[in-house]
Scaffold this active site. Sequence first.
Site, PDB file in Angstrom:
ATOM      1  N   GLY A 128     107.079  14.756  33.743  1.00 60.43           N
ATOM      2  CA  GLY A 128     106.805  16.079  33.445  1.00 60.43           C
ATOM      3  C   GLY A 128     105.989  17.199  32.564  1.00 60.43           C
ATOM      4  N   HIS A 144     105.984  21.593  19.547  1.00 55.81           N
ATOM      5  CA  HIS A 144     106.160  23.284  19.979  1.00 55.81           C
ATOM      6  C   HIS A 144     107.060  24.519  19.564  1.00 55.81           C
ATOM      7  CE1 HIS A 144     102.537  21.705  23.294  1.00 55.81           C
ATOM      8  NE2 HIS A 144     102.530  21.266  21.998  1.00 55.81           N
ATOM      9  N   CYS A 204     111.429  40.536   3.772  1.00 50.16           N
ATOM     10  CA  CYS A 204     110.132  41.757   3.450  1.00 50.16           C
ATOM     11  C   CYS A 204     109.367  42.130   4.356  1.00 50.16           C
ATOM     12  CB  CYS A 204     108.709  40.615   3.810  1.00 50.16           C
ATOM     13  SG  CYS A 204     108.253  39.900   5.527  1.00 50.16           S
ATOM     14  N   ASN A 221     105.386  12.093  37.323  1.00 49.96           N
ATOM     15  CA  ASN A 221     105.395  13.559  37.483  1.00 49.96           C
ATOM     16  C   ASN A 221     105.119  13.662  38.316  1.00 49.96           C
ATOM     17  OD1 ASN A 221     103.910  15.777  37.763  1.00 49.96           O
ATOM     18  ND2 ASN A 221     103.437  15.188  35.696  1.00 49.96           N
ATOM     19  N   CYS A 271     110.155  35.235  10.418  1.00 46.95           N
ATOM     20  CA  CYS A 271     108.971  36.496  10.231  1.00 46.95           C
ATOM     21  C   CYS A 271     107.336  35.756  10.391  1.00 46.95           C
ATOM     22  CB  CYS A 271     109.661  36.274   8.919  1.00 46.95           C
ATOM     23  SG  CYS A 271     108.211  37.727   8.228  1.00 46.95           S
ATOM     24  N   SER A 279     101.648  17.745  32.275  1.00 45.09           N
ATOM     25  CA  SER A 279     100.468  17.985  32.600  1.00 45.09           C
ATOM     26  C   SER A 279      99.513  16.886  31.604  1.00 45.09           C
ATOM     27  CB  SER A 279      99.343  18.886  32.871  1.00 45.09           C
ATOM     28  OG  SER A 279      99.799  20.427  31.724  1.00 45.09           O
ATOM     29  N   CYS A 324     106.528  35.705   5.997  1.00 43.94           N
ATOM     30  CA  CYS A 324     107.366  35.103   4.628  1.00 43.94           C
ATOM     31  C   CYS A 324     107.934  34.113   5.872  1.00 43.94           C
ATOM     32  CB  CYS A 324     107.952  35.801   4.109  1.00 43.94           C
ATOM     33  SG  CYS A 324     109.554  36.145   4.433  1.00 43.94           S
ATOM     34  N   ASN A 365     108.644  20.675  24.731  1.00 44.13           N
ATOM     35  CA  ASN A 365     109.478  22.169  25.607  1.00 44.13           C
ATOM     36  C   ASN A 365     110.223  22.927  24.658  1.00 44.13           C
ATOM     37  OD1 ASN A 365     108.900  20.756  27.888  1.00 44.13           O
ATOM     38  ND2 ASN A 365     110.738  20.113  28.378  1.00 44.13           N
TER      39      ASN A 365
HETATM   40  N1  APR Z   1     109.669  16.798  37.558  1.00 45.46           N
HETATM   41  C1  APR Z   1     108.325  16.046  37.119  1.00 45.46           C
HETATM   42  N2  APR Z   1     107.114  16.402  36.690  1.00 45.46           N
HETATM   43  C2  APR Z   1     107.320  17.609  37.138  1.00 45.46           C
HETATM   44  C3  APR Z   1     108.330  19.020  38.150  1.00 45.46           C
HETATM   45  C4  APR Z   1     108.869  18.022  38.477  1.00 45.46           C
HETATM   46  N3  APR Z   1     110.667  18.173  38.767  1.00 45.46           N
HETATM   47  N4  APR Z   1     108.016  19.998  38.099  1.00 45.46           N
HETATM   48  C5  APR Z   1     106.480  20.083  37.759  1.00 45.46           C
HETATM   49  N5  APR Z   1     106.591  19.359  37.297  1.00 45.46           N
HETATM   50  C6  APR Z   1     104.920  18.568  36.269  1.00 45.46           C
HETATM   51  C7  APR Z   1     103.544  19.453  36.902  1.00 45.46           C
HETATM   52  O1  APR Z   1     102.992  18.545  37.759  1.00 45.46           O
HETATM   53  C8  APR Z   1     102.530  19.071  35.658  1.00 45.46           C
HETATM   54  O2  APR Z   1     102.117  17.692  35.704  1.00 45.46           O
HETATM   55  O3  APR Z   1     105.090  19.350  35.170  1.00 45.46           O
HETATM   56  C9  APR Z   1     103.630  19.446  35.161  1.00 45.46           C
HETATM   57  C10 APR Z   1     103.947  20.894  33.998  1.00 45.46           C
HETATM   58  O4  APR Z   1     102.830  21.254  33.152  1.00 45.46           O
HETATM   59  P1  APR Z   1     102.264  22.220  31.885  1.00 45.46           P
HETATM   60  O5  APR Z   1     102.972  23.617  32.706  1.00 45.46           O
HETATM   61  O6  APR Z   1     100.901  22.136  31.606  1.00 45.46           O
HETATM   62  O7  APR Z   1     103.691  21.950  31.191  1.00 45.46           O
HETATM   63  P2  APR Z   1     103.231  21.262  30.101  1.00 45.46           P
HETATM   64  O8  APR Z   1     102.916  19.556  30.120  1.00 45.46           O
HETATM   65  O9  APR Z   1     104.791  20.749  29.334  1.00 45.46           O
HETATM   66  O10 APR Z   1     102.855  21.569  28.828  1.00 45.46           O
HETATM   67  C11 APR Z   1     102.132  21.335  27.820  1.00 45.46           C
HETATM   68  O11 APR Z   1     101.446  23.418  27.479  1.00 45.46           O
HETATM   69  O12 APR Z   1     101.699  25.962  28.681  1.00 45.46           O
HETATM   70  C12 APR Z   1     101.500  25.443  27.101  1.00 45.46           C
HETATM   71  O13 APR Z   1     103.374  25.295  24.702  1.00 45.46           O
HETATM   72  C13 APR Z   1     103.275  24.958  26.679  1.00 45.46           C
HETATM   73  O14 APR Z   1     104.766  23.315  25.712  1.00 45.46           O
HETATM   74  C14 APR Z   1     103.808  24.268  26.647  1.00 45.46           C
HETATM   75  C15 APR Z   1     102.058  22.900  26.389  1.00 45.46           C
END
Ligand code: APR
Length: 253
Positions: free
Chosen positions: A193, A123, A156, A219, A131, A195, A134, A106
């Site tokens: 939380g 991230h 710069c 999740n 910048c 994916s 630079c 996050n």
């Molecule tokens: N509690 C637990 N899990 C949750 C909740 C919740 N309240 N709400 C959503 N989720 C889960 C969803 O089911 C999903 O699996 O959180 C996940 C969010 O997935 P993504 O949006 O793909 O986020 P993330 O895994 O952090 O993505 C990684 O990808 O979008 C880019 O750079 C961005 O850091 C991010 C990276």
Amino acid sequence: MEEMERLLARAAQSLCEASAVVCLTGAGVSAESGVPTFRDAQSGLWSRFDAAELASPQGFERDPGLVWRWYMWRLKLLEAAAPNPGHIALAELSRTFLKFDLVTQNVDDLHEQAGSVDVIHLHGSLLRFRCRLCAHRHRLTEAERGGEGPPACAACGDLVRPDVVWFGEGLPLDALKAASEAAHGSDVMLVAGTSGLVYPAAQLPLIARQAGATIIDINVERSAISDRAALFLRGKSGEVLPRLARALQSARA
Ligand code: APR
């Protein structure tokens, strides 16, 4: 005992026996704080733009104003957000282990606001600016926040950008190294939380599992991590993490 209680007790037992714990968090952990996940953030106003336009060096090159306004909108949402019970439970949990590393994908600072320290940000941060040429750090003024496009770098003259990792860019090497080492040395990895689709962050649970760690996935729905996890705790992280912290307290008592 309901099934969830049984799973929480098993997770707590693993944590009880662990001396090194790592937690990997993703956008889902901040969802209950009102910070939209990256995909949700492309809703409404921004739905006609794709991720490559809004979050890539090429997109920024093509239309710096568009990218700037999108990040300023996200920054405003973030500033209105506060840590939720999931962030707070993780900060509390971390204080009960000799070694506890928190690794997040996050770009918000809600873990820090909840009291977590030394958070490894894979991230970058939505609250920092630099910048693009630079890398000189830039402190935003009120006028720049409301501006139609990015300010110029004081060092710069090139364009200032958010200090986040965009699609196609490498992760900060120090953060990636620290996260990989923590994963290698862990006995338990909590994943909350995420994916599990975005690499190299998604590699961390694999590294931990190969090193013998127990993976516990939290999740609202099954993810790419769930099948590789020893335990899958279905639910909102803002509810499951506090329950897990309480289960650990009982297991230690
Ligand atoms: N509690 C637990 N899990 C949750 C909740 C919740 N309240 N709400 C959503 N989720 C889960 C969803 O089911 C999903 O699996 O959180 C996940 C969010 O997935 P993504 O949006 O793909 O986020 P993330 O895994 O952090 O993505 C990684 O990808 O979008 C880019 O750079 C961005 O850091 C991010 C990276």
